[in-house]
Write an enzyme that holds these catalytic residues in place. Sequence first.
Site, PDB file in Angstrom:
ATOM      1  N   GLU A  83       0.889  -1.563  -0.182  1.00  0.00           N
ATOM      2  CA  GLU A  83      -0.185   0.033  -0.181  1.00  0.00           C
ATOM      3  C   GLU A  83       0.924   0.795   0.146  1.00  0.00           C
ATOM      4  OE1 GLU A  83      -3.325   0.162   2.757  1.00  0.00           O
ATOM      5  OE2 GLU A  83      -3.353   2.038   2.268  1.00  0.00           O
ATOM      6  N   LYS A 261      -7.720  -0.574  11.143  1.00  0.00           N
ATOM      7  CA  LYS A 261      -7.255  -1.331   9.788  1.00  0.00           C
ATOM      8  C   LYS A 261      -6.104   0.040   9.057  1.00  0.00           C
ATOM      9  CE  LYS A 261      -6.126  -1.882   5.410  1.00  0.00           C
ATOM     10  NZ  LYS A 261      -5.937  -1.018   4.107  1.00  0.00           N
ATOM     11  N   ASP A 277       3.252 -14.179  11.822  1.00  0.00           N
ATOM     12  CA  ASP A 277       2.320 -15.007  11.917  1.00  0.00           C
ATOM     13  C   ASP A 277       1.353 -13.575  11.696  1.00  0.00           C
ATOM     14  OD1 ASP A 277      -0.306 -15.758  11.254  1.00  0.00           O
ATOM     15  OD2 ASP A 277      -0.105 -17.454  12.126  1.00  0.00           O
ATOM     16  N   HIS A 375      -2.214  10.253  -1.147  1.00  0.00           N
ATOM     17  CA  HIS A 375      -2.541   9.296  -1.428  1.00  0.00           C
ATOM     18  C   HIS A 375      -2.597   9.506  -2.979  1.00  0.00           C
ATOM     19  CE1 HIS A 375      -4.980   5.297   1.254  1.00  0.00           C
ATOM     20  NE2 HIS A 375      -3.442   6.292   1.875  1.00  0.00           N
TER      21      HIS A 375
HETATM   22  C1  MEV Z   1      -6.464   2.999   4.182  1.00  0.00           C
HETATM   23  O1  MEV Z   1      -5.329   1.994   4.688  1.00  0.00           O
HETATM   24  C2  MEV Z   1      -6.347   3.520   5.740  1.00  0.00           C
HETATM   25  C3  MEV Z   1      -7.523   4.100   6.469  1.00  0.00           C
HETATM   26  O2  MEV Z   1      -8.831   4.402   6.302  1.00  0.00           O
HETATM   27  C4  MEV Z   1      -7.224   4.724   7.526  1.00  0.00           C
HETATM   28  C5  MEV Z   1      -8.493   5.158   8.852  1.00  0.00           C
HETATM   29  O3  MEV Z   1      -9.400   5.454   7.971  1.00  0.00           O
HETATM   30  O4  MEV Z   1      -8.113   5.381   9.777  1.00  0.00           O
HETATM   31  C6  MEV Z   1      -6.652   5.628   6.234  1.00  0.00           C
END
Ligand code: MEV
Length: 423
Positions: A83, A261, A277, A375
């Site tokens: 990513e 995430k 792992d 991004h």
């Molecule tokens: C993207 O990989 C992760 C985000 O969505 C995390 C978040 O929203 O806090 C930017």
Amino acid sequence: MTKSSIISGFYKLSPKERLSIIKDLAGLTDEEVRFLENTGSLPMDVADHMVENVIGVMPEPLGIGVNFQINGKDYLIPMATEEPSVIAAASYAAKMVRDGGGFHTSSTAPIMIGQIQVVNIAHAGYAKTQVLDSKSEILKKANEQDPVLNSFGGGAKDLDARVIETSLGEMLIVHLYVDCRDAMGANAVNTMAEAVSPMIERITGGRVYLRIISNLAVKRMAKAWCTVPKEAVGGEAIVDGVACASAFASADPYRAATHNKGAMNGIIAVVLATGNDHRAIEAGGHAYAAFNGAYTTFSKWTKNKNGDLEGEIELPMAVGLIGGAVKTHPIARIAMKILGVKSANEFAEILAAVGLAQNLAALRALSSEGIQRGHMSLHARNIAITAGAKDELIDRVAERMVRERKVRVDRAKEILDELSKKL
Ligand code: MEV
């Protein structure tokens, strides 16, 4: 005709022989086969001994998260991820945190839980008492399985038992608590759980089915916290934005999943780079986030009385320095050397700090300019490459798409055609 996926004896073949079969079945070109054969720094024979049915390797970019200061010590953080932005964002956040004195961390002893499921018991409550009364002989049997772990001060330290209600009636669940020292511990714990099961069947008169580690490793926790001066984060309005984002996530599982995430983006990148792992960490983290019944966040950000940002993260962290791919994968070994950790606990704490950094970077961007701007330029480079751009044309195509706010493969191809004509 539909191709059959049954390939008799596939596992017995060499990678070369397997590749030749897959080439025919999938219609791979000679060039594609050469790509698969070129396994670079993970030699084919090593890969072939790591997993089954190997035909190649799947490389990921490996980068270094910089600026990290944890408990007063500087670390270079190896991160493997597909990513864009993750490594840059972690490094950026680590710099902000450094201005406030860096990360501070702590962790519990590296205790993993082995579960033993006992069914068909007449009186589960009584069976539970019998198991607890036999604790020392069960632990003794468990510890006979791993003298090496014992010699390092690890081993089965305690046990517990719970009666649970299930759709198939009452079950007795025995938990073995095993100190895994510098190993992740799945092998040691599973071996011990299997070894004590006949004894548990004898004691309870029941039937044991599952004997397996739990990935909800609540006895092996890592914690990190930091204070980020408001000036470092970009002002009090941003502090408010991050605190507000955190409050949103802790109250709403839809947001909490994405918030977590974001932290996992950093944690898993390091876990992957070091051959640990990562599924165990994901499973443990998310299960822990729902431990009290409703899924929430495992990190939190608030504004303190000086108007600065305070953050903390706490989650299960079942990682090791020995065993599995950590030692067999040549890049994992190098990544560990770059990281320079001396114990699984130190490693677990670093992972918590990286998760907190990654989370801060995401919340800061989301609550201010949004993440798309940052991004987009990296994403645009990927799109430019997908469209066929090479060398300096990658950046030129990417820059044009970002400027035009049209980051799409079709537009990349048009720009590439146009620029190529001018070369
Ligand atoms: C993207 O990989 C992760 C985000 O969505 C995390 C978040 O929203 O806090 C930017």
